[in-house]
Design a protein around this motif. Structure first.
Motif, PDB file in Angstrom:
ATOM      1  N   SER A  30     -17.230 -30.176   5.477  1.00 20.26           N
ATOM      2  CA  SER A  30     -17.503 -29.084   4.907  1.00 20.26           C
ATOM      3  C   SER A  30     -19.119 -28.880   4.846  1.00 20.26           C
ATOM      4  CB  SER A  30     -16.831 -28.687   3.515  1.00 20.26           C
ATOM      5  OG  SER A  30     -15.642 -28.695   3.447  1.00 20.26           O
ATOM      6  N   VAL A  31     -19.715 -29.920   4.433  1.00 22.01           N
ATOM      7  CA  VAL A  31     -21.171 -29.796   4.142  1.00 22.01           C
ATOM      8  C   VAL A  31     -22.045 -29.584   5.440  1.00 22.01           C
ATOM      9  CG1 VAL A  31     -23.328 -31.007   3.495  1.00 22.01           C
ATOM     10  CG2 VAL A  31     -21.136 -31.224   1.957  1.00 22.01           C
ATOM     11  N   LEU A  32     -21.221 -30.271   6.548  1.00 22.83           N
ATOM     12  CA  LEU A  32     -21.959 -30.195   7.923  1.00 22.83           C
ATOM     13  C   LEU A  32     -21.966 -28.737   8.294  1.00 22.83           C
ATOM     14  CD1 LEU A  32     -20.118 -33.183   9.946  1.00 22.83           C
ATOM     15  CD2 LEU A  32     -22.558 -33.078   9.241  1.00 22.83           C
ATOM     16  N   LEU A  33     -20.891 -27.791   7.819  1.00 23.85           N
ATOM     17  CA  LEU A  33     -20.900 -26.395   8.288  1.00 23.85           C
ATOM     18  C   LEU A  33     -22.088 -25.532   7.491  1.00 23.85           C
ATOM     19  CD1 LEU A  33     -17.047 -25.914   8.660  1.00 23.85           C
ATOM     20  CD2 LEU A  33     -18.897 -26.183  10.574  1.00 23.85           C
ATOM     21  N   ARG A  34     -22.334 -25.889   6.382  1.00 23.99           N
ATOM     22  CA  ARG A  34     -23.396 -25.402   5.687  1.00 23.99           C
ATOM     23  C   ARG A  34     -24.562 -24.914   6.300  1.00 23.99           C
ATOM     24  NH1 ARG A  34     -21.569 -27.601  -0.398  1.00 23.99           N
ATOM     25  NH2 ARG A  34     -19.152 -27.525  -0.023  1.00 23.99           N
ATOM     26  N   VAL A  91     -22.320 -16.410   1.558  1.00 22.72           N
ATOM     27  CA  VAL A  91     -22.182 -17.815   1.651  1.00 22.72           C
ATOM     28  C   VAL A  91     -21.902 -18.335   2.730  1.00 22.72           C
ATOM     29  CG1 VAL A  91     -19.764 -17.758   1.397  1.00 22.72           C
ATOM     30  CG2 VAL A  91     -21.058 -19.546   0.393  1.00 22.72           C
ATOM     31  N   GLY A  92     -21.753 -17.701   4.132  1.00 25.90           N
ATOM     32  CA  GLY A  92     -21.566 -18.056   5.326  1.00 25.90           C
ATOM     33  C   GLY A  92     -20.273 -19.313   5.599  1.00 25.90           C
ATOM     34  N   PHE A  93     -20.586 -20.576   5.818  1.00 21.65           N
ATOM     35  CA  PHE A  93     -19.396 -21.372   6.258  1.00 21.65           C
ATOM     36  C   PHE A  93     -19.524 -22.794   5.305  1.00 21.65           C
ATOM     37  CE2 PHE A  93     -20.962 -18.801   9.719  1.00 21.65           C
ATOM     38  CZ  PHE A  93     -19.873 -18.223  10.066  1.00 21.65           C
ATOM     39  N   GLY A  94     -18.573 -23.545   5.263  1.00 19.58           N
ATOM     40  CA  GLY A  94     -18.621 -24.770   4.781  1.00 19.58           C
ATOM     41  C   GLY A  94     -18.138 -24.900   3.231  1.00 19.58           C
ATOM     42  N   TYR A  95     -17.379 -23.818   2.881  1.00 20.77           N
ATOM     43  CA  TYR A  95     -16.553 -23.523   1.463  1.00 20.77           C
ATOM     44  C   TYR A  95     -15.087 -23.520   1.785  1.00 20.77           C
ATOM     45  CZ  TYR A  95     -21.144 -23.520  -0.201  1.00 20.77           C
ATOM     46  OH  TYR A  95     -22.402 -23.989  -0.564  1.00 20.77           O
ATOM     47  N   ILE A  96     -14.404 -23.899   0.667  1.00 21.73           N
ATOM     48  CA  ILE A  96     -12.940 -23.373   0.603  1.00 21.73           C
ATOM     49  C   ILE A  96     -12.801 -22.388  -0.332  1.00 21.73           C
ATOM     50  CG2 ILE A  96     -10.526 -24.326   0.283  1.00 21.73           C
ATOM     51  CD1 ILE A  96     -12.289 -26.182   2.151  1.00 21.73           C
ATOM     52  N   SER A  97     -12.262 -21.308   0.223  1.00 21.82           N
ATOM     53  CA  SER A  97     -12.165 -20.120  -0.472  1.00 21.82           C
ATOM     54  C   SER A  97     -10.976 -20.154  -1.532  1.00 21.82           C
ATOM     55  CB  SER A  97     -11.770 -18.838   0.260  1.00 21.82           C
ATOM     56  OG  SER A  97     -12.641 -18.859   1.488  1.00 21.82           O
ATOM     57  N   ARG A  98      -9.903 -20.419  -1.022  1.00 23.32           N
ATOM     58  CA  ARG A  98      -8.774 -20.889  -2.225  1.00 23.32           C
ATOM     59  C   ARG A  98      -7.497 -21.353  -1.453  1.00 23.32           C
ATOM     60  NH1 ARG A  98      -5.041 -15.412  -3.062  1.00 23.32           N
ATOM     61  NH2 ARG A  98      -4.864 -14.803  -0.852  1.00 23.32           N
ATOM     62  N   LEU A  99      -6.710 -22.032  -2.510  1.00 18.88           N
ATOM     63  CA  LEU A  99      -5.405 -22.479  -1.953  1.00 18.88           C
ATOM     64  C   LEU A  99      -4.224 -21.472  -2.807  1.00 18.88           C
ATOM     65  CD1 LEU A  99      -5.710 -26.340  -1.942  1.00 18.88           C
ATOM     66  CD2 LEU A  99      -5.955 -24.798   0.076  1.00 18.88           C
ATOM     67  N   LYS A 100      -3.264 -21.313  -2.105  1.00 19.73           N
ATOM     68  CA  LYS A 100      -2.230 -20.409  -2.536  1.00 19.73           C
ATOM     69  C   LYS A 100      -0.840 -21.163  -2.140  1.00 19.73           C
ATOM     70  CE  LYS A 100      -0.163 -15.655  -3.050  1.00 19.73           C
ATOM     71  NZ  LYS A 100      -0.145 -14.426  -2.511  1.00 19.73           N
ATOM     72  N   ALA A 119     -15.692 -17.992   6.026  1.00 21.22           N
ATOM     73  CA  ALA A 119     -16.119 -17.614   7.464  1.00 21.22           C
ATOM     74  C   ALA A 119     -16.760 -16.187   7.382  1.00 21.22           C
ATOM     75  CB  ALA A 119     -14.519 -17.151   8.096  1.00 21.22           C
ATOM     76  N   GLY A 120     -18.102 -16.471   6.832  1.00 18.87           N
ATOM     77  CA  GLY A 120     -19.204 -15.272   7.029  1.00 18.87           C
ATOM     78  C   GLY A 120     -18.828 -14.164   6.145  1.00 18.87           C
ATOM     79  N   CYS A 121     -18.219 -13.082   6.822  1.00 18.51           N
ATOM     80  CA  CYS A 121     -17.697 -11.885   6.161  1.00 18.51           C
ATOM     81  C   CYS A 121     -16.181 -11.837   5.304  1.00 18.51           C
ATOM     82  CB  CYS A 121     -17.974 -10.823   7.238  1.00 18.51           C
ATOM     83  SG  CYS A 121     -19.746 -10.193   7.700  1.00 18.51           S
ATOM     84  N   GLY A 122     -15.655 -12.961   5.554  1.00 23.77           N
ATOM     85  CA  GLY A 122     -14.174 -12.981   4.952  1.00 23.77           C
ATOM     86  C   GLY A 122     -13.593 -14.519   4.927  1.00 23.77           C
ATOM     87  N   ASN A 123     -12.578 -14.661   5.347  1.00 27.76           N
ATOM     88  CA  ASN A 123     -12.068 -16.217   5.162  1.00 27.76           C
ATOM     89  C   ASN A 123     -11.346 -16.076   6.212  1.00 27.76           C
ATOM     90  OD1 ASN A 123     -13.109 -16.564   2.390  1.00 27.76           O
ATOM     91  ND2 ASN A 123     -11.302 -15.347   1.678  1.00 27.76           N
ATOM     92  N   ASP A 124     -11.112 -17.434   6.771  1.00 26.12           N
ATOM     93  CA  ASP A 124     -10.287 -17.883   7.979  1.00 26.12           C
ATOM     94  C   ASP A 124      -9.292 -18.536   7.238  1.00 26.12           C
ATOM     95  OD1 ASP A 124      -9.839 -18.302  11.127  1.00 26.12           O
ATOM     96  OD2 ASP A 124      -9.623 -20.144  10.097  1.00 26.12           O
ATOM     97  N   GLU A 125      -8.073 -17.783   7.417  1.00 27.41           N
ATOM     98  CA  GLU A 125      -6.702 -18.451   6.756  1.00 27.41           C
ATOM     99  C   GLU A 125      -5.731 -19.164   7.495  1.00 27.41           C
ATOM    100  OE1 GLU A 125      -7.886 -14.978   3.345  1.00 27.41           O
ATOM    101  OE2 GLU A 125      -6.175 -14.710   4.668  1.00 27.41           O
ATOM    102  N   SER A 126      -5.145 -20.202   7.005  1.00 29.19           N
ATOM    103  CA  SER A 126      -4.216 -20.944   7.765  1.00 29.19           C
ATOM    104  C   SER A 126      -3.003 -21.092   6.831  1.00 29.19           C
ATOM    105  CB  SER A 126      -4.726 -22.403   8.147  1.00 29.19           C
ATOM    106  OG  SER A 126      -5.859 -22.347   8.848  1.00 29.19           O
TER     107      SER A 126
END
Length: 286
Positions: A30-34, A91-100, A119-126
């Motif tokens: 995660s830190v690598l992406l910040r 915030v950009g990248f390199g963080y975890i938004s949430r787990l559900k 993911a910049g303007c939002g979240n990339d969700e899996s």
């Protein structure tokens, strides 16, 4: 201390040691992406999945006992590790938004995990689906395809069919900063009654208006999507109906053709034994 006791201590400590290693790996990725111009978060998401699985219960009895506070506990650990997404919208990248974490009523033995990374303007969700019985098995790992990130729009299970299988529907939209127009990326999977991985049935995309999200109805045999998108004439919108028949091996699109009553009756009249029909339906393989 005997060798036997040493081995027993190592076995007892292994889950904790692996869990800490998984957390350290997630922090490093995660830190690598910040602050980086590299927006490929594939390794971060893989590390997040591995850390989640190091924390999940190993069987259904443990899941039943732990589920009530499991989601809160996982998100708290992310915050303590400095991984939780700050409130700053840039915030950009390199963080975890949430787990559900959810347990679908249609499939009580399953656990659905939604994992979001910034993911910049939002979240990339899996999405990850696990089946719990005497042990835990991952049935599905699914990600969106948008280069700039895929926000999860909806997940849904059908009820079981006669064989005990379920159909799983998942849809994403593309992450963007301003436009109300987007693309719906939707897919179907079949999940059997046993531990076998989910089988992909169908996938497609369609433009839609983000603020007028689609209406979805799902059964084990049928998928209906109604959404608003651009019409033929610039500046206008219309409702599209996407209807699919779900068979054992494939999905067919049900296309409804609409005709005016005048055109339908051109080949004859009711007096000559012909019916005037304003609409007809045909099926096409998808």
């Amino acid at each position: 201390m005997s060798k036997l006791w040493c081995m027993l201590l190592l076995l007892a400590a292994a889950p904790v040691m692996f869990g800490q290693d998984a957390l350290n790996h997630l922090v490093a990725e995660s830190v690598l992406l910040r602050g980086s111009a590299d927006i490929d978060w594939t390794r971060q998401k893989s590390a997040l999945r591995d850390w989640i699985e190091s924390r999940l219960p190993s069987n259904v009895a443990q899941l039943n006992a732990d589920f009530s506070n499991l989601e809160a506990r996982l998100n708290a650990e992310l915050r303590q590790a400095g991984l939780a997404e700050p409130e700053d919208p840039n915030v950009g990248f390199g963080y975890i938004s949430r787990l559900k974490l959810t347990r679908p009523v249609e499939y009580p033995g399953a656990l659905v995990v939604q994992a979001d990374v910034s993911a910049g303007c939002g979240n990339d969700e899996s999405v990850y689906i696990y089946r719990f019985s005497q042990k835990r098995v991952r049935l599905l790992e699914a990600h969106g395809n948008d280069r700039w990130g895929s926000g999860l729009f909806e997940t849904r299970f059908s009820g079981p069919d006669a064989a005990g299988s379920h159909v799983f529907y998942v849809a994403w939209y593309g992450v963007q900063c301003a436009s109300a127009w987007d693309v719906l990326d939707y897919r179907l999977f079949r999940i059997g009654p046993g531990p076998a991985p989910a089988a992909p049935l169908f996938s497609s995309t369609h433009t839609f208006v983000l603020e007028e999200g689609p209406y979805v109805k799902l059964t084990a045999q049928d998928l209906l999507i109604e959404l608003v998108a651009e019409a033929m004439f610039l500046g206008y919108r219309r409702t599209y109906v996407l209807h699919y028949s779900i068979g054992p091996e494939r999905v067919e699109r049900i296309v409804r053709l609409h005709f005016s009553r005048r055109i339908s009756c051109m080949n004859g009249s009711p007096g000559l034994g012909r019916r005037c029909s304003p609409a007809a339906a045909i099926r096409t393989p998808s």
